[in-house]
Structures are given as C-alpha cells and as structure tokens.
Motif scaffolding. Structure first.
Motif, PDB file in Angstrom:
ATOM      1  N   ILE A   1       2.985   9.893  -0.215  1.00 62.06           N
ATOM      2  CA  ILE A   1       2.818   8.777   0.712  1.00 62.06           C
ATOM      3  C   ILE A   1       1.652   7.895   0.276  1.00 62.06           C
ATOM      4  O   ILE A   1       0.843   8.290  -0.562  1.00 62.06           O
ATOM      5  CB  ILE A   1       2.590   9.261   2.163  1.00 62.06           C
ATOM      6  CG1 ILE A   1       1.419  10.247   2.252  1.00 62.06           C
ATOM      7  CG2 ILE A   1       3.847   9.878   2.736  1.00 62.06           C
ATOM      8  CD1 ILE A   1       1.083  10.697   3.651  1.00 62.06           C
ATOM      9  N   ALA A   2       1.592   6.701   0.849  1.00 64.11           N
ATOM     10  CA  ALA A   2       0.552   5.741   0.494  1.00 64.11           C
ATOM     11  C   ALA A   2      -0.841   6.300   0.760  1.00 64.11           C
ATOM     12  O   ALA A   2      -1.042   7.108   1.671  1.00 64.11           O
ATOM     13  CB  ALA A   2       0.746   4.454   1.286  1.00 64.11           C
ATOM     14  N   GLY A   3      -1.802   5.832  -0.016  1.00 64.41           N
ATOM     15  CA  GLY A   3      -3.165   6.333   0.113  1.00 64.41           C
ATOM     16  C   GLY A   3      -3.756   6.168   1.493  1.00 64.41           C
ATOM     17  O   GLY A   3      -4.465   7.054   1.979  1.00 64.41           O
TER      18      GLY A   3
ATOM     19  N   ARG B   1       0.816  -1.216   0.000  1.00 67.22           N
ATOM     20  CA  ARG B   1       0.000   0.000   0.000  1.00 67.22           C
ATOM     21  C   ARG B   1       0.849   1.267   0.000  1.00 67.22           C
ATOM     22  O   ARG B   1       0.325   2.366   0.059  1.00 67.22           O
ATOM     23  CB  ARG B   1      -0.946  -0.014   1.205  1.00 67.22           C
ATOM     24  CG  ARG B   1      -1.899  -1.196   1.192  1.00 67.22           C
ATOM     25  CD  ARG B   1      -2.809  -1.214   2.394  1.00 67.22           C
ATOM     26  NE  ARG B   1      -3.771  -0.138   2.351  1.00 67.22           N
ATOM     27  CZ  ARG B   1      -4.655   0.109   3.314  1.00 67.22           C
ATOM     28  NH1 ARG B   1      -4.684  -0.659   4.388  1.00 67.22           N
ATOM     29  NH2 ARG B   1      -5.506   1.116   3.213  1.00 67.22           N
ATOM     30  N   TRP B   2       2.148   1.104  -0.073  1.00 69.43           N
ATOM     31  CA  TRP B   2       3.031   2.263  -0.089  1.00 69.43           C
ATOM     32  C   TRP B   2       2.984   2.987  -1.428  1.00 69.43           C
ATOM     33  O   TRP B   2       2.708   2.383  -2.477  1.00 69.43           O
ATOM     34  CB  TRP B   2       4.470   1.827   0.160  1.00 69.43           C
ATOM     35  CG  TRP B   2       4.853   1.761   1.611  1.00 69.43           C
ATOM     36  CD1 TRP B   2       4.100   2.135   2.680  1.00 69.43           C
ATOM     37  CD2 TRP B   2       6.086   1.273   2.127  1.00 69.43           C
ATOM     38  NE1 TRP B   2       4.798   1.908   3.841  1.00 69.43           N
ATOM     39  CE2 TRP B   2       6.013   1.386   3.528  1.00 69.43           C
ATOM     40  CE3 TRP B   2       7.231   0.758   1.550  1.00 69.43           C
ATOM     41  CZ2 TRP B   2       7.057   1.003   4.362  1.00 69.43           C
ATOM     42  CZ3 TRP B   2       8.273   0.375   2.367  1.00 69.43           C
ATOM     43  CH2 TRP B   2       8.186   0.493   3.763  1.00 69.43           C
ATOM     44  N   ALA B   3       3.337   4.255  -1.386  1.00 69.94           N
ATOM     45  CA  ALA B   3       3.535   5.035  -2.601  1.00 69.94           C
ATOM     46  C   ALA B   3       4.894   4.680  -3.202  1.00 69.94           C
ATOM     47  O   ALA B   3       5.767   4.101  -2.542  1.00 69.94           O
ATOM     48  CB  ALA B   3       3.469   6.528  -2.287  1.00 69.94           C
TER      49      ALA B   3
ATOM     50  N   HIS C   1      -1.993  16.616  -2.658  1.00 66.38           N
ATOM     51  CA  HIS C   1      -0.543  16.775  -2.457  1.00 66.38           C
ATOM     52  C   HIS C   1       0.040  15.554  -1.744  1.00 66.38           C
ATOM     53  O   HIS C   1       1.088  15.021  -2.142  1.00 66.38           O
ATOM     54  CB  HIS C   1      -0.284  18.039  -1.641  1.00 66.38           C
ATOM     55  CG  HIS C   1       1.099  18.150  -1.097  1.00 66.38           C
ATOM     56  ND1 HIS C   1       2.190  18.459  -1.878  1.00 66.38           N
ATOM     57  CD2 HIS C   1       1.574  17.973   0.169  1.00 66.38           C
ATOM     58  CE1 HIS C   1       3.276  18.473  -1.126  1.00 66.38           C
ATOM     59  NE2 HIS C   1       2.930  18.180   0.116  1.00 66.38           N
ATOM     60  N   CYS C   2      -0.639  15.093  -0.699  1.00 65.95           N
ATOM     61  CA  CYS C   2      -0.142  13.946   0.071  1.00 65.95           C
ATOM     62  C   CYS C   2      -0.080  12.680  -0.782  1.00 65.95           C
ATOM     63  O   CYS C   2       0.837  11.863  -0.637  1.00 65.95           O
ATOM     64  CB  CYS C   2      -1.024  13.702   1.296  1.00 65.95           C
ATOM     65  SG  CYS C   2      -0.821  14.943   2.597  1.00 65.95           S
ATOM     66  N   ARG C   3      -1.026  12.526  -1.668  1.00 68.27           N
ATOM     67  CA  ARG C   3      -1.066  11.316  -2.490  1.00 68.27           C
ATOM     68  C   ARG C   3       0.143  11.187  -3.415  1.00 68.27           C
ATOM     69  O   ARG C   3       0.444  10.100  -3.898  1.00 68.27           O
ATOM     70  CB  ARG C   3      -2.373  11.264  -3.299  1.00 68.27           C
ATOM     71  CG  ARG C   3      -3.593  10.952  -2.452  1.00 68.27           C
ATOM     72  CD  ARG C   3      -4.831  10.668  -3.285  1.00 68.27           C
ATOM     73  NE  ARG C   3      -5.971  10.357  -2.438  1.00 68.27           N
ATOM     74  CZ  ARG C   3      -6.204   9.175  -1.892  1.00 68.27           C
ATOM     75  NH1 ARG C   3      -5.367   8.171  -2.122  1.00 68.27           N
ATOM     76  NH2 ARG C   3      -7.260   8.980  -1.134  1.00 68.27           N
TER      77      ARG C   3
ATOM     78  N   ILE D   1       2.834  16.908   4.407  1.00 63.26           N
ATOM     79  CA  ILE D   1       2.038  18.139   4.291  1.00 63.26           C
ATOM     80  C   ILE D   1       2.942  19.368   4.291  1.00 63.26           C
ATOM     81  O   ILE D   1       2.729  20.318   3.525  1.00 63.26           O
ATOM     82  CB  ILE D   1       1.003  18.215   5.434  1.00 63.26           C
ATOM     83  CG1 ILE D   1      -0.034  17.106   5.278  1.00 63.26           C
ATOM     84  CG2 ILE D   1       0.314  19.592   5.451  1.00 63.26           C
ATOM     85  CD1 ILE D   1      -1.014  17.005   6.426  1.00 63.26           C
ATOM     86  N   TYR D   2       3.950  19.327   5.134  1.00 57.85           N
ATOM     87  CA  TYR D   2       4.845  20.482   5.229  1.00 57.85           C
ATOM     88  C   TYR D   2       5.642  20.731   3.942  1.00 57.85           C
ATOM     89  O   TYR D   2       6.216  21.801   3.766  1.00 57.85           O
ATOM     90  CB  TYR D   2       5.805  20.326   6.406  1.00 57.85           C
ATOM     91  CG  TYR D   2       5.257  20.840   7.718  1.00 57.85           C
ATOM     92  CD1 TYR D   2       4.971  22.188   7.884  1.00 57.85           C
ATOM     93  CD2 TYR D   2       5.040  19.974   8.792  1.00 57.85           C
ATOM     94  CE1 TYR D   2       4.473  22.671   9.090  1.00 57.85           C
ATOM     95  CE2 TYR D   2       4.546  20.450  10.002  1.00 57.85           C
ATOM     96  CZ  TYR D   2       4.268  21.804  10.143  1.00 57.85           C
ATOM     97  OH  TYR D   2       3.773  22.286  11.344  1.00 57.85           O
ATOM     98  N   GLN D   3       5.647  19.748   3.068  1.00 58.36           N
ATOM     99  CA  GLN D   3       6.342  19.951   1.799  1.00 58.36           C
ATOM    100  C   GLN D   3       5.515  20.780   0.810  1.00 58.36           C
ATOM    101  O   GLN D   3       6.016  21.150  -0.251  1.00 58.36           O
ATOM    102  CB  GLN D   3       6.698  18.595   1.180  1.00 58.36           C
ATOM    103  CG  GLN D   3       7.739  17.827   1.980  1.00 58.36           C
ATOM    104  CD  GLN D   3       8.117  16.524   1.332  1.00 58.36           C
ATOM    105  OE1 GLN D   3       8.475  16.468   0.158  1.00 58.36           O
ATOM    106  NE2 GLN D   3       8.051  15.434   2.092  1.00 58.36           N
TER     107      GLN D   3
END
Length: 517
Positions: A475-477, A84-86, A470-472, A427-429
């Motif tokens: 990182i994994a969903g 399930r990882w990105a 952005h998170c998708r 998120i901070y990115q």
C-alpha cells in the motif's frame, strides 16, 4: 450544462486572458481551448471511443488541466489516479476501471512501464517535457493533430471515476456525471466568489475533488490557474509572490508547514484575499495563529467528500471571529452550501433534533451516481435520495454543523483519508500475524497518524519495522503505520466477537479531547 461547456464559455468570453501558468509557461484561454480540441482528436485517433476510460497518473501541471477537458471533449471518462498510491493500488484501479489509456509524467514514467506489463492493452501517453519513453506517445504529438468538435455526452452521463479509500481493502471508484461536477462548480463560484480576476494556486492535487471542483469553477469564470507539481511550503509562498495569487486552498497541515518554515515572512503574501482550508480537522489553536499571522487573508472552511463532488458545507470568512457572538461558530464546519441539503440522522435515516449527535446525510445535484461496479456499497451509501457519509456530527439551532468524529475506522492524516480496514488487510497478509487492529493516534504534525497493534502467531517474533516494511510493499506510504505496537495477548473483543477499537483508541486519545466511540 456539461463539463466541457465551462471551457467553451472561457474561450468565448476570455480568449486573451491568462488560462494557465506552469513555471515559465503561460497560455491564454484561446490557446488552451485549441489545444484541448486537438488533444481530444489525438485521443480518438489512438483508439479512444465513447465511454472509454482514460487514466491519469501525474503531478499537477497545465497539461493535467488540459487533459481533464480533452478526455471529456472526446466523450471518454477520466480516471485520475492517486500519486501517493503503491504500484499494486494503481494496477487495481486500472484493471477495475478497464482503462485503455494511461497518461503519465516524468515522475511516473518508470511505474508506467511496470503497469503496462500488468495491463498489456494500455497505451501510454507521456505528458511531460522532453522525449517520451520507449513505446509511449508524447502529449504534444496529440496536441499537434487536427482539432475535433465537442463530442461529450449528456448532462447525466458519466464523466469521471474518482477512486477513494475502501473499507474492504480495495479503493472504490466514485462515479460522477457532468451535472455532478458542474453543479458543484457553480456552488464554488456562488459561495466563494470566483471571478475572471481570480488567480488560483493549485496546491491540492488535481486527482482530488478538492483540486478538480475549483479547477472547473475557475474555468467557468475564466480565471487563471497557477499549478505547482506538488505542495512544498517555500514553493507555494514563492508562487504566491511571483504570480500575485489571490486565492488559495490548503489542508491545515500545509498551512502549519508554511507558518513554521524558515522562509515564512520573507515572501510577499499580501496578494491573497481568500484562503479555503479543509480535508482534515483544523486545530483551533493553529487557526487562531494563522489568522493572527496573516490578518489580511479571509479564511473559509469547506467540508465535503468525493461522493458529493467535494463541497457540502461552508464556514465563510465572516464566521472566523476571534471574539464576540460568532467566535464559537469558528469551531464548526459551517452550514450547508448553496443548493445542498444536510441533515443529521439516526441509524434509520430519521432526522435528529438539533444538538443531538448522528450521521451527516447529504442531498443535492452534486451527489454521485454511485460506486463503479459496487452496487451493494452504492445501496448502503445512497438511501432514499440521501448520501449517508458515515461522519458523525450535530447541528445547532442556526444550522451550523459540528463534526465530532470521522467514520469510526477512518484516519485523516495530513488531509489524506486512510481506512483502517485497508491497512489491516495488508498487515494480515504477513504470515506471522495472528490479529491486528489499526487506529488513529494523535500526531502534532499530521493531526492523526496510523498506528497498528499487532499480535503475532504463537511462537513467532516480530519487530515493528518488519510490519512497516511489509506494508510498504502493498500500500501507499502515507497509509503505512507510522508506529507499531507488538502485543503478546489477544486484543479485547465485543460480545459479538469484534475487536473493541473504541477501547484501543481511548487508550491513545485520553487527554486529547477526541470522541472515540
């Protein structure tokens, strides 16, 4: 005892019994043993040497079971990757572990092509049916080669690196030895009664220790592995009925999905004698309903973590009482499993009196060697021979453990651990974010859900959908926020300048009966 001796024992004592069932394909232990020795020889022929890391990115299958033993047989180190990882997370784990071979199935063939560009030295092995992708080697080509003798190392040698969520934004590789995994497998056999008659449904992913430990335990006794690529409610019920499965392991969410599926009641599930659940909190109302809907099933709750090769405490079926003196024990995580020591300790590692909340500390032969190339994090977790879990709990006079909270900043959603620091790091990115906090919020389906509170930079406008999208990309969903709250004011801070997550959690959990401090 070494990891591979489980297979040797099964071949010697149960050669003609069924070893694996994957859809329409069934093999015996004699066939599996022969294939493992050949695949191990194939791995050595393509350049795998002693101690090399061999990664696996695939759904559950009979070939996945064979791969675990073949890698150890070739005296290499298996690195199971989270399905399930990105892409970025798998790339990190491959580079961090310095894996030189990656086995993939059809679900991840496309991702493998990108990973090979990012990690140019990778050799790709295709472990599915059909033709292999360009540049890959087929698993069956390895299985067609000459068998080799067992080359696996000594008991305390590294046999697997299992990546788990990282509080610093990067996964941590948990190093487990032959002794760690085999000892925990013996604990499974003793505590849960595996025998050669056990027909086990692998619904938990094999990259999880909740999949690996029972796999080795079942092999050791010569039982039968029934594999599903992934959990789906109807597929699980269909497999139980078709193969007369008598032992299952499910995350509470899986059980909830089955009970609420339209097909529940149309499949014969009476072959199941025992069912273990764990990996996330089991709501008592759900447990009571399951026990009433499936009265012939004996339920067991297991508590553990990757760092101790899975099983630390067990609540056996006899403690799953609906009334009487044992009814309250149903809400516990059970008592220390055989051969495992558990204490509730304070911040200095001193054991606390019964009934007082502290941190769970574990000691036993299953406790990890440490974190791969993270000596500082290893030193924080392993102190004076004890594994400090970060999980808060209290123990009653009978030794039953009651977990009151997970690691403060960890979210357990549908059986998957999500560290808030990892999500916040993503998120901070985003260039428009000034500050953020990620917390768990109650969710009827998943138990807990990832919730982000975001404060944009002055003059910037952000939408919740922007944060999730952005998170998708990073990182994994399942780690991405399911909900986002955009705030115009700064987040509350402690006197030392830290965001007061306890206060933020309290706002969301008020009335839901969960400790938030």
């Amino acid at each position: 005892m070494k990891f591979t001796q489980a297979l040797s024992s099964a071949v010697q004592q149960h050669r003609n019994r069924t070893s694996t069932v994957h859809f329409g394909r069934t093999r015996t232990w004699g066939e599996t043993g022969e294939r493992v020795a050949r695949v191990a020889g194939g791995l050595r022929s393509i350049g795998v040497n002693d101690g090399d890391r061999v990664a696996v990115l695939a759904m559950n299958s009979d070939r996945y079971v064979e791969t675990f033993f073949a890698v150890a047989w070739a005296n290499a180190v298996v690195v199971p990757l989270n399905t399930r990882w990105a892409l970025a997370e798998n790339e990190y784990a491959l580079k961090d572990s310095e894996a030189n071979v990656l086995l993939v199935d059809a679900s991840f063939a496309d991702q493998a092509a990108f990973l090979r560009q990012a990690v140019p030295h990778l050799t790709i092995v295709y472990m599915d049916d059909g033709a292999e992708p360009d540049g890959a080697i087929h698993f069956e080509a390895l299985a067609a080669g000459a068998p080799i003798a067992d080359l696996s190392g000594a008991y305390d040698d590294l046999v697997g690196i299992f990546y788990t969520g990282g509080t610093t934004g990067f996964p941590k590789g948990v190093m487990l030895s032959h002794r760690n995994i085999v000892y925990e497998s013996v604990v499974w056999i003793y505590s849960l009664g595996f025998t050669e008659e056990t027909v086990y449904l692998h619904s938990a992913a094999l990259f999880h220790l909740a999949g690996t430990s029972p796999m080795v335990a079942l092999t050791l006794v010569g039982g039968a592995h029934v594999t599903l690529p992934k959990f789906e409610p109807e597929a699980a019920m269909k497999a139980i009925a078709a193969h007369k499965v008598n032992y299952c392991l499910f995350v509470p969410t899986m059980l909830n999905m089955m009970l609420n599926h339209p097909s529940f009641g149309t499949y014969d599930l009476s072959s199941v004698k025992d069912c273990e659940y764990g990996a996330s909190p089991m709501p008592d109302a759900l447990l009571v309903r399951i026990m009433k809907e499936l009265p012939s099933w004996r339920f067991h709750q297991g508590y553990g973590l990757t760092e101790c090769a899975a099983l630390a405490s067990l609540l056996p079926w006899r403690c799953h009482a609906l009334e009487g003196p044992l009814a309250e024990k149903r809400k516990s995580a059970g008592r220390a499993a055989a051969g495992v020591e558990i204490r509730i300790v304070d911040a200095d590692g001193r054991e606390l009196p019964r009934g007082k909340v502290g941190e769970i500390a574990i000691r036993g032969a299953g406790v990890m060697l440490g974190y791969w190339r993270k000596p500082e994090e290893t030193a924080r977790a392993l102190r004076n021979g004890w594994l400090h879990t970060g999980d808060g709990a209290w123990m009653d006079e009978d030794g039953f453990i009651y977990i009151v909270d997970r690691v403060k900043d960890m979210i357990v959603s549908g059986g998957e651990n999500v560290y808030s620091g990892e999500v916040e790091n993503a998120i901070y990115q985003h260039g428009d974010v000034r500050e953020c906090a990620v917390i768990a919020v109650p969710d009827e389906t998943w138990g807990e859900a990832v919730h982000a509170i975001v404060v944009p930079k002055d003059g910037r406008e952000m939408l919740p959908a922007d944060v999730i999208a952005h998170c998708r990309t990073l990182i994994a969903g399942y780690k991405c926020p399911r909900s986002v709250e955009i705030r115009g004011e700064a987040l509350p801070l402690t006197g030392s300048g830290k965001i007061m997550k306890a206060q933020l959690r309290e706002e969301k959990w008020r009335g839901h009966g969960r400790a938030v401090n």
